[in-house]
Design a protein around this motif. Structure first.
Motif, PDB file in Angstrom:
ATOM      1  N   PRO A   4     -37.304   1.385 -25.334  1.00 53.52           N
ATOM      2  CA  PRO A   4     -36.731   0.035 -25.272  1.00 53.52           C
ATOM      3  C   PRO A   4     -36.111  -0.280 -23.917  1.00 53.52           C
ATOM      4  CG  PRO A   4     -35.344   1.478 -26.592  1.00 53.52           C
ATOM      5  CD  PRO A   4     -36.603   2.235 -26.313  1.00 53.52           C
ATOM      6  N   SER A   5     -36.018  -1.564 -23.661  1.00 48.51           N
ATOM      7  CA  SER A   5     -35.322  -2.067 -22.480  1.00 48.51           C
ATOM      8  C   SER A   5     -33.915  -2.498 -22.878  1.00 48.51           C
ATOM      9  CB  SER A   5     -36.060  -3.271 -21.888  1.00 48.51           C
ATOM     10  OG  SER A   5     -37.383  -2.945 -21.549  1.00 48.51           O
ATOM     11  N   ILE A   6     -32.954  -2.147 -22.056  1.00 44.68           N
ATOM     12  CA  ILE A   6     -31.585  -2.618 -22.237  1.00 44.68           C
ATOM     13  C   ILE A   6     -31.335  -3.770 -21.265  1.00 44.68           C
ATOM     14  CG2 ILE A   6     -29.133  -2.048 -21.980  1.00 44.68           C
ATOM     15  CD1 ILE A   6     -29.801   0.799 -22.811  1.00 44.68           C
ATOM     16  N   ARG A  27     -41.739  -6.767 -19.935  1.00 45.26           N
ATOM     17  CA  ARG A  27     -42.059  -5.343 -20.070  1.00 45.26           C
ATOM     18  C   ARG A  27     -42.750  -5.045 -21.393  1.00 45.26           C
ATOM     19  NH1 ARG A  27     -39.133  -0.596 -21.582  1.00 45.26           N
ATOM     20  NH2 ARG A  27     -39.927   1.232 -20.447  1.00 45.26           N
ATOM     21  N   ASP A  28     -42.597  -5.944 -22.363  1.00 46.51           N
ATOM     22  CA  ASP A  28     -43.302  -5.853 -23.641  1.00 46.51           C
ATOM     23  C   ASP A  28     -42.945  -4.597 -24.425  1.00 46.51           C
ATOM     24  OD1 ASP A  28     -44.900  -6.965 -25.579  1.00 46.51           O
ATOM     25  OD2 ASP A  28     -46.731  -5.993 -24.859  1.00 46.51           O
ATOM     26  N   GLU A  29     -41.658  -4.286 -24.438  1.00 46.39           N
ATOM     27  CA  GLU A  29     -41.107  -3.220 -25.268  1.00 46.39           C
ATOM     28  C   GLU A  29     -39.911  -3.790 -26.018  1.00 46.39           C
ATOM     29  OE1 GLU A  29     -42.349  -0.359 -25.808  1.00 46.39           O
ATOM     30  OE2 GLU A  29     -43.596   0.220 -24.088  1.00 46.39           O
ATOM     31  N   ASP A  90     -28.836   7.288 -25.766  1.00 50.20           N
ATOM     32  CA  ASP A  90     -28.907   7.155 -27.228  1.00 50.20           C
ATOM     33  C   ASP A  90     -30.197   6.471 -27.670  1.00 50.20           C
ATOM     34  OD1 ASP A  90     -26.429   8.300 -27.381  1.00 50.20           O
ATOM     35  OD2 ASP A  90     -25.345   6.422 -27.739  1.00 50.20           O
ATOM     36  N   LEU A  91     -30.618   5.473 -26.901  1.00 49.07           N
ATOM     37  CA  LEU A  91     -31.778   4.665 -27.294  1.00 49.07           C
ATOM     38  C   LEU A  91     -33.090   5.204 -26.738  1.00 49.07           C
ATOM     39  CD1 LEU A  91     -30.275   1.089 -26.756  1.00 49.07           C
ATOM     40  CD2 LEU A  91     -30.550   2.301 -28.918  1.00 49.07           C
ATOM     41  N   GLY A  92     -33.000   6.185 -25.846  1.00 49.66           N
ATOM     42  CA  GLY A  92     -34.211   6.606 -25.154  1.00 49.66           C
ATOM     43  C   GLY A  92     -34.796   5.477 -24.331  1.00 49.66           C
ATOM     44  N   ALA A  93     -33.924   4.735 -23.677  1.00 47.92           N
ATOM     45  CA  ALA A  93     -34.351   3.532 -22.958  1.00 47.92           C
ATOM     46  C   ALA A  93     -35.270   3.883 -21.788  1.00 47.92           C
ATOM     47  CB  ALA A  93     -33.135   2.760 -22.447  1.00 47.92           C
ATOM     48  N   GLY A  94     -36.249   3.028 -21.598  1.00 48.05           N
ATOM     49  CA  GLY A  94     -37.136   3.191 -20.459  1.00 48.05           C
ATOM     50  C   GLY A  94     -36.749   2.319 -19.284  1.00 48.05           C
ATOM     51  N   ALA A  95     -35.886   1.321 -19.525  1.00 53.40           N
ATOM     52  CA  ALA A  95     -35.497   0.400 -18.457  1.00 53.40           C
ATOM     53  C   ALA A  95     -34.133  -0.202 -18.773  1.00 53.40           C
ATOM     54  CB  ALA A  95     -36.539  -0.707 -18.288  1.00 53.40           C
ATOM     55  N   LYS A 171     -38.826 -15.945 -28.895  1.00 52.71           N
ATOM     56  CA  LYS A 171     -38.851 -14.742 -29.716  1.00 52.71           C
ATOM     57  C   LYS A 171     -38.523 -13.544 -28.839  1.00 52.71           C
ATOM     58  CE  LYS A 171     -41.675 -12.178 -33.048  1.00 52.71           C
ATOM     59  NZ  LYS A 171     -42.991 -12.093 -33.743  1.00 52.71           N
ATOM     60  N   ILE A 172     -37.743 -12.630 -29.392  1.00 54.93           N
ATOM     61  CA  ILE A 172     -37.363 -11.410 -28.691  1.00 54.93           C
ATOM     62  C   ILE A 172     -37.693 -10.227 -29.586  1.00 54.93           C
ATOM     63  CG2 ILE A 172     -35.431 -10.091 -27.730  1.00 54.93           C
ATOM     64  CD1 ILE A 172     -34.089 -12.785 -27.104  1.00 54.93           C
ATOM     65  N   GLN A 173     -38.386  -9.275 -29.045  1.00 51.38           N
ATOM     66  CA  GLN A 173     -38.775  -8.091 -29.816  1.00 51.38           C
ATOM     67  C   GLN A 173     -37.576  -7.157 -29.940  1.00 51.38           C
ATOM     68  OE1 GLN A 173     -42.055  -5.919 -28.107  1.00 51.38           O
ATOM     69  NE2 GLN A 173     -42.015  -4.316 -29.665  1.00 51.38           N
ATOM     70  N   GLY A 174     -37.067  -7.016 -31.148  1.00 50.28           N
ATOM     71  CA  GLY A 174     -35.900  -6.177 -31.369  1.00 50.28           C
ATOM     72  C   GLY A 174     -36.260  -4.723 -31.570  1.00 50.28           C
ATOM     73  N   PRO A 175     -35.264  -3.842 -31.590  1.00 47.86           N
ATOM     74  CA  PRO A 175     -35.515  -2.411 -31.781  1.00 47.86           C
ATOM     75  C   PRO A 175     -35.880  -2.101 -33.224  1.00 47.86           C
ATOM     76  CG  PRO A 175     -33.166  -2.830 -31.751  1.00 47.86           C
ATOM     77  CD  PRO A 175     -33.827  -4.151 -31.467  1.00 47.86           C
ATOM     78  N   SER A 176     -36.541  -0.961 -33.435  1.00 43.83           N
ATOM     79  CA  SER A 176     -36.933  -0.553 -34.788  1.00 43.83           C
ATOM     80  C   SER A 176     -35.733  -0.108 -35.610  1.00 43.83           C
ATOM     81  CB  SER A 176     -37.984   0.560 -34.715  1.00 43.83           C
ATOM     82  OG  SER A 176     -37.472   1.667 -33.980  1.00 43.83           O
ATOM     83  N   ARG A 177     -34.725   0.389 -34.962  1.00 39.76           N
ATOM     84  CA  ARG A 177     -33.486   0.753 -35.670  1.00 39.76           C
ATOM     85  C   ARG A 177     -32.319   0.038 -35.011  1.00 39.76           C
ATOM     86  NH1 ARG A 177     -30.347   4.568 -32.954  1.00 39.76           N
ATOM     87  NH2 ARG A 177     -31.367   5.616 -31.180  1.00 39.76           N
TER      88      ARG A 177
END
Length: 456
Positions: A4-6, A27-29, A90-95, A171-177
């Motif tokens: 995910p992106s923060i 970034r499409d994540e 914590d999120l394993g963020a990529g960006a 629309k914003i793609q939210g996290p799975s958790r």
């Protein structure tokens, strides 16, 4: 697994024209919005009471709007460099993306974070989202910063036109958790004992939707009378957009282009220029809230502070109607008309002979629009110690100012009605305007003499 992106929100509590948010969407994540309440990092100035009230409601609005579009806003408290790094881990963020800040301590935090996150293999980018012109891009012919407004603004206007605002995402793609988040109420941003915010609640509706409505209303109803009525505090001709800019509920790019598209030919856009000049100055002088920009003012002979005089000014009990009206408007609403800000500031500095820093601190605590640049910059302007400063011998006479800008007494009648009532019992003047003017001019002469001695 998606990384995910923060999007680290700061003083940019909006969705429209948010370059960092747009980069995350591209970034499409999955995207996680983050706000950090940092009251622990070194040299970060704690928010004043009125600002904390606004922040609570603006964050609540932002959180709701993100949820409506599928996103999330998580709230965490602590030193920003640690909190952002921990959240990314914590999120394993990529960006991690953010819009830039321009104060000295904030820039240091951001630079350190950018390096440490990149060392961890995380993409980090910052964006220009809060100013029309980046401070380091506007320089004199000699390559230095500007100290006078008019040539500064001419140099800005000679640049390519400010970019068009970015559209609001649908629309914003939210996290799975759902990540762990503080509860906004647990931050205790709202006053309770006592609850002094009734007037703020009656006056303001924080949040991006209300900000956009106010911009439309101003450009539709008020901007045509801006030039001729802006100095009359009862005229209702001011934009009331300053807290919206302070909290980033509107970007300056949005205001700029909306004003031009509306056909605005008033001087309103130059007010954005003054804001740019304040941030330009803070960028080059991070100690703006505590140190005289013009060092010769270090020799100013401030007398020993009179706590009684300072309290009378803060409470609107000086015996000068327009000063008292302004200070009561400030306490009730978290706002004061700009002309009256100059009058009340001049009175504190040049009639009460109280150091401008005491006034700046009071405004910092009571204004909903106080920010790190404009608040000290404008106080130094009135004091005569700042950039493009009003000369110290320019002393606003509050009685003459009232006759000129509140001739019918509507403003004073609203905020200090005892001065207008036949049986009113207003406070008696706490100083003699003529005598204190002479004292101020004598003190200013000492500054000039000290400056001459230093350069001779």
């Amino acid at each position: 697994m998606p990384s995910p992106s923060i999007v680290w929100f700061r003083d940019d509590l909006r969705l429209a024209d948010h370059p960092a948010l747009r980069a995350a969407i591209d970034r499409d994540e999955p995207i996680v919005g983050l706000y950090v309440l940092d009251e622990e990092s070194r040299d970060i100035r704690p928010l004043g009471g009125a600002a904390r009230w606004w922040l609570h409601h603006s964050l609540a609005s932002l959180e709701e709007r993100l949820r409506e579009r599928g996103g999330r806003l998580i709230l965490r408290r602590g030193p920003a460099d640690r909190i952002v790094r921990e959240t990314a881990a914590d999120l394993g963020a990529g960006a991690v993306f953010w819009n830039r800040r321009y104060g000295g301590p904030e820039r240091d935090i951001d630079a350190g974070l950018k390096q440490s996150l990149r060392d961890d293999g995380i993409e980090v980018r910052s964006f220009a989202g809060s100013l029309l012109f980046e401070p380091w891009t506007i320089t004199t012919g000699a390559g230095t910063h500007f100290s006078v407004y008019s040539p500064f603004w001419r140099a800005c206007l000679a640049q390519p036109a400010p970019r068009s605002p970015l559209p609001e995402p649908r629309k914003i793609q939210g996290p799975s958790r759902t990540p762990a988040s503080d509860d906004l109420a647990d931050w205790d941003l709202l006053p309770t004992e006592p609850d002094w915010a009734e007037g703020l609640r009656e006056t303001w509706e924080p949040g991006e939707p209300a900000a956009r409505r106010r911009l439309r209303e101003f450009l539709r109803d008020d901007v045509d009378s801006y030039d001729r009525a802006r100095d009359r505090p009862s005229a209702g001709a001011t934009s009331l957009l300053s807290p919206r800019l302070r909290w980033g509920e509107l970007s300056p790019h949005t205001i700029w282009h909306a004003s031009i598209e509306s056909g605005d030919s008033s001087g309103f856009l130059s007010e954005l220029g003054w804001r740019e000049f304040a941030w330009h100055t803070l960028f080059h002088f991070p100690d703006l809230a505590t140190k005289n920009l013009r060092s010769e003012f270090d020799a100013f002979p401030w007398p020993r502070l009179s706590p009684a005089a300072l309290r009378a000014w803060q409470r609107g009990r000086t015996g000068f109607p327009i000063v008292d009206a302004g200070m009561r408007e400030l306490w009730r609403t978290g706002y004061m008309h700009n002309r009256v800000r100059m009058i009340t500031a001049s009175f504190l500095i040049k009639n009460l002979m109280i150091d401008w820093r005491r006034g700046e601190e009071w405004f910092w605590d009571t204004l909903v629009d106080a920010d790190a640049a404009n608040n000290p910059f404008n106080w130094q302007w009135v004091a005569g110690s700042g950039a493009d400063a009003a000369p110290y011998f320019r002393i606003f006479n509050p009685e003459l100012q009232a006759k000129k800008f509140d001739a019918e007494g509507h403003y004073v009648g609203e905020w200090a009605p005892e001065y207008r009532a036949e049986d009113g019992q207003p406070p008696q003047p706490i100083v003699d305007l003529g005598a204190t003017r002479k004292d101020a001019l004598a003190a200013y002469e000492k500054v000039k003499q000290a400056s001459r001695s230093r350069t001779s």
